[in-house]
Design a protein around this motif. Structure first.
Motif, PDB file in Angstrom:
ATOM      1  N   HIS A  35    -103.505  10.028 -60.106  1.00  0.00           N
ATOM      2  CA  HIS A  35    -104.687  10.667 -60.168  1.00  0.00           C
ATOM      3  C   HIS A  35    -105.684  10.134 -59.127  1.00  0.00           C
ATOM      4  CE1 HIS A  35    -107.226  13.603 -62.402  1.00  0.00           C
ATOM      5  NE2 HIS A  35    -107.671  13.498 -61.326  1.00  0.00           N
ATOM      6  N   HIS A  78    -108.519  10.095 -55.782  1.00  0.00           N
ATOM      7  CA  HIS A  78    -109.273  10.889 -54.880  1.00  0.00           C
ATOM      8  C   HIS A  78    -109.673  10.251 -53.408  1.00  0.00           C
ATOM      9  CE1 HIS A  78    -109.368  14.243 -57.548  1.00  0.00           C
ATOM     10  NE2 HIS A  78    -109.701  13.326 -58.373  1.00  0.00           N
ATOM     11  N   HIS A  96    -108.747  17.144 -54.824  1.00  0.00           N
ATOM     12  CA  HIS A  96    -109.287  18.605 -55.279  1.00  0.00           C
ATOM     13  C   HIS A  96    -108.819  19.709 -54.487  1.00  0.00           C
ATOM     14  CE1 HIS A  96    -111.308  16.841 -58.828  1.00  0.00           C
ATOM     15  NE2 HIS A  96    -112.065  16.121 -57.915  1.00  0.00           N
ATOM     16  N   GLU A 106    -104.794  18.250 -57.198  1.00  0.00           N
ATOM     17  CA  GLU A 106    -105.211  18.490 -58.506  1.00  0.00           C
ATOM     18  C   GLU A 106    -105.902  20.023 -58.348  1.00  0.00           C
ATOM     19  OE1 GLU A 106    -108.607  16.045 -60.069  1.00  0.00           O
ATOM     20  OE2 GLU A 106    -108.620  16.880 -61.962  1.00  0.00           O
ATOM     21  N   ASP A 156    -107.507   8.253 -62.417  1.00  0.00           N
ATOM     22  CA  ASP A 156    -108.655   9.455 -61.942  1.00  0.00           C
ATOM     23  C   ASP A 156    -109.630   8.680 -61.044  1.00  0.00           C
ATOM     24  OD1 ASP A 156    -110.021  11.490 -61.274  1.00  0.00           O
ATOM     25  OD2 ASP A 156    -110.335  12.123 -63.587  1.00  0.00           O
ATOM     26  N   HIS A 187    -111.749   7.372 -57.967  1.00  0.00           N
ATOM     27  CA  HIS A 187    -112.521   7.892 -56.609  1.00  0.00           C
ATOM     28  C   HIS A 187    -112.989   6.635 -55.657  1.00  0.00           C
ATOM     29  CE1 HIS A 187    -112.822  11.090 -59.226  1.00  0.00           C
ATOM     30  NE2 HIS A 187    -113.168  11.975 -58.626  1.00  0.00           N
TER      31      HIS A 187
HETATM   32 ZN    ZN Z   1    -109.544  14.050 -60.497  1.00  0.00          ZN
END
Ligand code: ZN
Ligand code: ZN
Length: 273
Positions: free
Chosen positions: A7, A9, A39, A80, A234, A236
């Motif tokens: 996960h 980004h 995304h 995602e 997740d 970033h």
């Molecule tokens: Zn995410």
């Protein structure tokens, strides 16, 4: 133990670093597998998802990095998908994550995880202040979407708890809430029994949550149902790629899980916890 994160980004959606910076950081941190999960474009204008042009750039760059770093790290091209994604063909990806981040009403957007204030507004305006109703709609929307698109991974299943530390908005011990959440788990497993639930440390990094998603009662139920799990961050930004992974591994072990399910370029494998 094989270290992996699925996960991830980048600046091409709402992340802070480039794809290459994320790969370099993953190598520095000793990850063996890095799955990108930008995304997907939404069916409405959004400032956090990729648009069509960025998606093309994303796919090309990840493929290029995958080839370039193949001797150092296994890079996977994932995405995602949100329940309100724009419905393009998803055949080209190594894996998909299925998530819900908002409700839609006509052309209006009602975010779930953007901020505590925006979630309060969502509950007030869409659900007349009823938090349980919001949770029910969220889990129904998520389970319906998972059954429809059958992704490889279920994204942050109890995202509605992001700002609910100390149960400031609703009690996660209330049977009403627990039934709603576990019913969604059942529906998801009935649709796709080998789906992977992510144990996601993202909110531990971003809002100081003390445990990953999902909450303990959901973890207990996943174990009981013999569901597959994997640990993700997740992430970033470069500093959070493996954030709180050791804690998350212990968290999984505490419910009796002995293995994580990992995706690789060669297919799925199981890894001892
Ligand atoms: Zn995410
Ligand atoms: Zn998400």
């Amino acid at each position: 133990m094989i270290k992996a994160n699925y996960h991830t980004h980048s600046v091409l959606c709402d992340g802070k670093n480039t794809l290459r910076e994320m790969v370099d950081s993953a190598c520095d941190k000793g990850l063996h597998i890095l799955g990108f999960s930008g995304h997907a474009p939404m069916n409405f204008v959004s400032d956090w998802a990729m648009d069509k042009d960025r998606l093309e750039k994303y796919v090309n760059e990840v493929k290029q990095l995958k080839a370039e770093y193949k001797d150092k790290i296994d890079i996977l091209l994932g995405i995602e998908l949100d329940a309100d994604y724009d419905g393009f063909d998803i055949g080209d990806f190594d894996f998909t994550i299925g998530s819900v981040h908002q409700f839609r009403d006509g052309d209006k957007d009602f975010p779930i995880d953007l901020s505590a204030a925006s979630l309060e507004k969502t509950v007030e305006e869409q659900f007349g202040g009823d938090w349980y109703k919001m949770c029910e709609c969220y889990y129904n929307k998520l389970a319906d979407f998972i059954c429809e698109c059958k992704p490889d991974i279920v994204g942050h299943i109890d995202l509605v708890t992001k700002y609910n530390q100390g149960y400031v908005y609703f009690s996660e011990e209330d049977e009403r809430y627990r039934k709603i959440a576990l019913r969604a788990v059942d529906k998801i497993l009935d649709c796709k029994s080998d789906i992977i639930f992510e144990v996601n440390t993202g909110a531990m990094y971003r809002v100081g949550k003390t445990v990953p998603y999902p909450a303990p009662f959901i973890m207990e139920y996943l174990k009981k149902r013999n569901a597959k799990i994997t640990v993700t961050s997740d992430s970033h930004s470069v500093d959070s790629l493996d954030f709180a992974f050791e804690k998350a591994f212990d968290y999984c072990r505490s419910f009796g899980f002995e293995k994580l399910t990992l995706l690789t370029s060669e297919g799925r494998i199981c890894c001892d916890l």
